[in-house]
Design an enzyme around this catalytic site. Structure first.
Site, PDB file in Angstrom:
ATOM      1  N   ASP A 336      34.159  38.815  44.949  1.00  0.00           N
ATOM      2  CA  ASP A 336      32.800  39.162  45.357  1.00  0.00           C
ATOM      3  C   ASP A 336      31.865  38.651  44.260  1.00  0.00           C
ATOM      4  OD1 ASP A 336      30.586  40.583  46.596  1.00  0.00           O
ATOM      5  OD2 ASP A 336      30.816  42.065  44.995  1.00  0.00           O
ATOM      6  N   ASP A 535      33.740  45.202  43.927  1.00  0.00           N
ATOM      7  CA  ASP A 535      33.299  46.459  43.320  1.00  0.00           C
ATOM      8  C   ASP A 535      32.518  47.353  44.265  1.00  0.00           C
ATOM      9  OD1 ASP A 535      30.952  44.803  43.409  1.00  0.00           O
ATOM     10  OD2 ASP A 535      30.039  46.126  41.904  1.00  0.00           O
TER      11      ASP A 535
END
Length: 638
Positions: A336, A535
């Site tokens: 990400d 996250d």
């Protein structure tokens, strides 16, 4: 307290002592079994033999109850014997021929592995409840001019709902009135709030930050994007790995073969080779002991625990041995962007002021205006200015927030406007920056412009900057032959800029959570074993469906619970270390497995030719276990 907080707090009670220890019951039982084994051994050495048998018997019952119950139930349910049953038979066989210690140790090792497996399974259910906490339970329905609080489950397509500043959006829909900024980090991972006006889409679970909006519901509560995230996590966790399926297929065959051979040794040697009934029974019991998979269990579990302990010392939290094993076979790893490759918070990267103006004085006034806003860009500007300007911030004479555009203020008769390019005029921006604005934007910067009395006077560039260790971490992974990919909800331009700076091989931009999952599936088809690093809540489905999910320690609770591995210090360079550790562990496990199987085969053949007595069988069986454990302990070294 908000209605959401009240609803979450209802009925919450402090769990009792029994409820607190229930998830750890198997581990406690295994520990008690170990204590009783030690007591039995001491009684053997210094006490009465009868007393030691009582201690061993309790060790059998306490340590083996959970696995015996599981094995018996599974046998009746599947109508097939399993390894749990074989371990029970082997332990009982040891006791029958007088070797209570060996039988109890066998139960103890199996009980510990079962307890760790149960603990991991219990942990895997927590992220679903964490996700559900972000889904509002009620919505403010507008019907015939009246407002009414209703459960979200009662909303239907076409209903109009009012969403006030600070509230979470209860359902997917289209804005039909109002303008605001929406924090969509829960869905897209985008670090910057998105300006939303009429005829723009909003998603359940996102946060309305500034203005009140009226939204027309476009999807039922069971079909929202947020619900899809939950469903994706559930379905991904229910999928079994290929190695797990192989073990399940191997288990039934192994048990049947061993039991058939043991049964054959009761009769065939007596009738064909002239062995006495006592000798045949004795040899069958030895076979049951030496053929038990005790050494095989010891080949894997100590190595796994040693590697996990080593990782924990270096800030790498692994939730199970299978995840660490998979890490050594990675073909590709997806990241990400926001909060993973980058810090996740905007920072000021450049300030440009019109020639002739005092730069320090201008940004001091800008910070004074922005200090009254909760917008992340405004807070980043204030954070940048405060350490550099030795003046107290002040309150402007007047202040007006224009949702989706910027802010107006008056300072000593001067009219200030701070906001996006369209707020101050794009032509003025082009004349002021001379192409500099386009260059900064192409590098992934968000630009804030400052106009004083109708004249463009300054420009501030802000960016979610790449972590210091990102480049080093990506380069290390490339040297290990692992393909690096970035999956982000950000725009193509920003994604390409961050990817170039991070040295990532491949980029997929503007991805919703379900699109990240699709990209992960394609990567798994191409590279077989794939990891995902993230996250945020939006990363949870991708973390769950990847062969190995890796979460940043500073991430959301959902990401931490869904992931298989957590980087406690959010240090990406630890991933390459974890890969090396996994490869070392896999090598040692292979050594252990080959050695333990070789010893078992040697003991079995020696027993058949009547050259192995029970004491030597026990020494060979337990000695091989000790050797593979000592070999595994090498993984504790850095």
């Amino acid at each position: 307290m908000s209605s959401e907080a009240k609803s979450l707090s209802k009925g919450i009670q402090e769990p009792s002592f029994l409820e607190k220890i229930k998830p750890h019951a198997e581990l406690i039982a295994a520990s008690l079994s170990g204590v009783l084994i030690a007591a039995g051994w001491l009684l053997d050495q210094y006490g009465q033999g009868a007393d030691s048998i009582v201690a061993y018997l309790f060790a059998f019952v306490i340590g083996g109850f959970a696995k015996a119950k599981e094995g018996i139930e599974a046998t009746f349910e599947d109508k097939e014997l399993n390894v749990e049953m074989l371990m029970i038979f082997a332990a009982v066989g040891s006791a029958i021929i007088g070797y209570w210690t060996e039988g109890a140790i066998l139960i103890f090792i199996f009980a510990v592995s079962g307890a760790l497996e149960t603990y991991t399974m219990n942990k895997s259910h927590k992220e679903i409840s964490s996700l559900m906490e972000l889904q509002p339970e009620e919505a403010l329905l507008i019907s015939t001019g009246y407002e009414k609080r209703v459960p979200v489950s009662e909303l239907v397509v076409g209903d109009h709902i009012l969403i006030k500043p600070g509230e979470r959006v209860p359902s997917d829909g289209m804005i039909i009135k109002g303008q605001t900024n929406i924090d969509e980090a829960a869905i897209t991972g985008e670090s910057m709030p998105v300006s939303k006006g009429e005829q723009t889409e909003v998603f359940a679970g996102t946060v309305n930050m500034t203005g009140s909006i009226t939204v027309e519901v476009t999807k039922s509560s069971n079909d929202t994007l947020f619900q899809k995230i939950i469903q994706l996590v559930q379905s991904a966790q229910s999928e079994k790995s290929p190695s797990q399926l192989f073990i399940e297929r191997f288990e039934g065959t192994y048990v049947k073969v061993v039991l058939l051979v043991v049964l054959a040794m009761f009769f065939i040697p007596h009738f064909l080779l002239g062995w006495s009934w006592h000798e045949s029974f004795y040899r069958a019991m030895i076979l049951l002991v030496v053929a038990s998979p005790c050494a095989l269990v010891a080949s894997i579990m100590p190595a796994t625990l040693s590697a996990i302990s080593n990782g924990a010392k270096h800030g790498i939290l692994v939730k199970g041995g299978v995840h660490l094993e998979n890490l050594g076979h990675l073909g590709a790893i997806a990241f990400d962007k926001t909060g993973t490759l980058t810090k996740g918070k905007p920072e000021v990267t450049e300030v440009i002021v019109k020639e002739g103006l005092d730069k320090e004085n201008l940004i001091w006034k800008v910070a004074s205006i922005e200090s009254h806003s909760n917008h992340p860009l405004a807070q980043a500007i204030v954070k940048y200015v405060k350490p550099n300007i030795k003046k107290e911030l002040f309150h402007p004479d007047s202040l007006e927030d224009i949702p989706g555009w910027g802010v107006k203020a008056e300072i000593n008769g001067e009219q200030w406007k701070i906001g996006k390019a369209a707020f101050v005029g794009k032509e003025a921006v082009d004349r002021f920056s001379g192409g500099k604005a386009k260059d900064l934007a192409s590098q992934g910067n968000t630009l804030v412009f400052i106009e004083i009395n109708g004249e463009l006077s300054g420009m501030i560039a802000l960016k979610d900057v790449v972590r210091e260790e990102t480049k080093l971490a990506i380069d290390h992974l490339k040297k290990q032959g692992i393909r690096t990919v970035m999956l982000t909800g950000d725009s193509e331009k920003t994604a390409q800029a961050i990817a170039a700076e991070s040295h990532v091989d491949e980029v997929f931009a503007e991805c919703l959570p379900e699109e990240k999952v699709e990209h992960l599936k394609k990567l798994k088809t191409k590279y077989t074993t794939v990891a995902m690093v993230g996250d945020g809540i939006n990363d949870a489905p991708a973390l769950a469906i990847a062969n190995v999910g890796i979460a940043m320690g500073e991430g959301t609770d959902v990401a931490l619970e869904t992931a298989d591995i957590v980087l406690m210090k959010s240090d990406l360079t630890r991933i390459a270390e974890a890969v090396n550790l996994s490869q070392r562990m896999n090598r040692i496990i292979k050594q252990n497995v080959v050695f333990s199987i070789s010893v078992i085969m040697l003991l079995i053949s020696s027993n058949f030719f009547q050259i192995l007595d029970l004491p030597f069988g026990v020494i060979g069986h337990e000695g091989s276990t000790i050797l593979v454990i000592l070999n595994s302990l090498r993984l504790l070294k850095s």
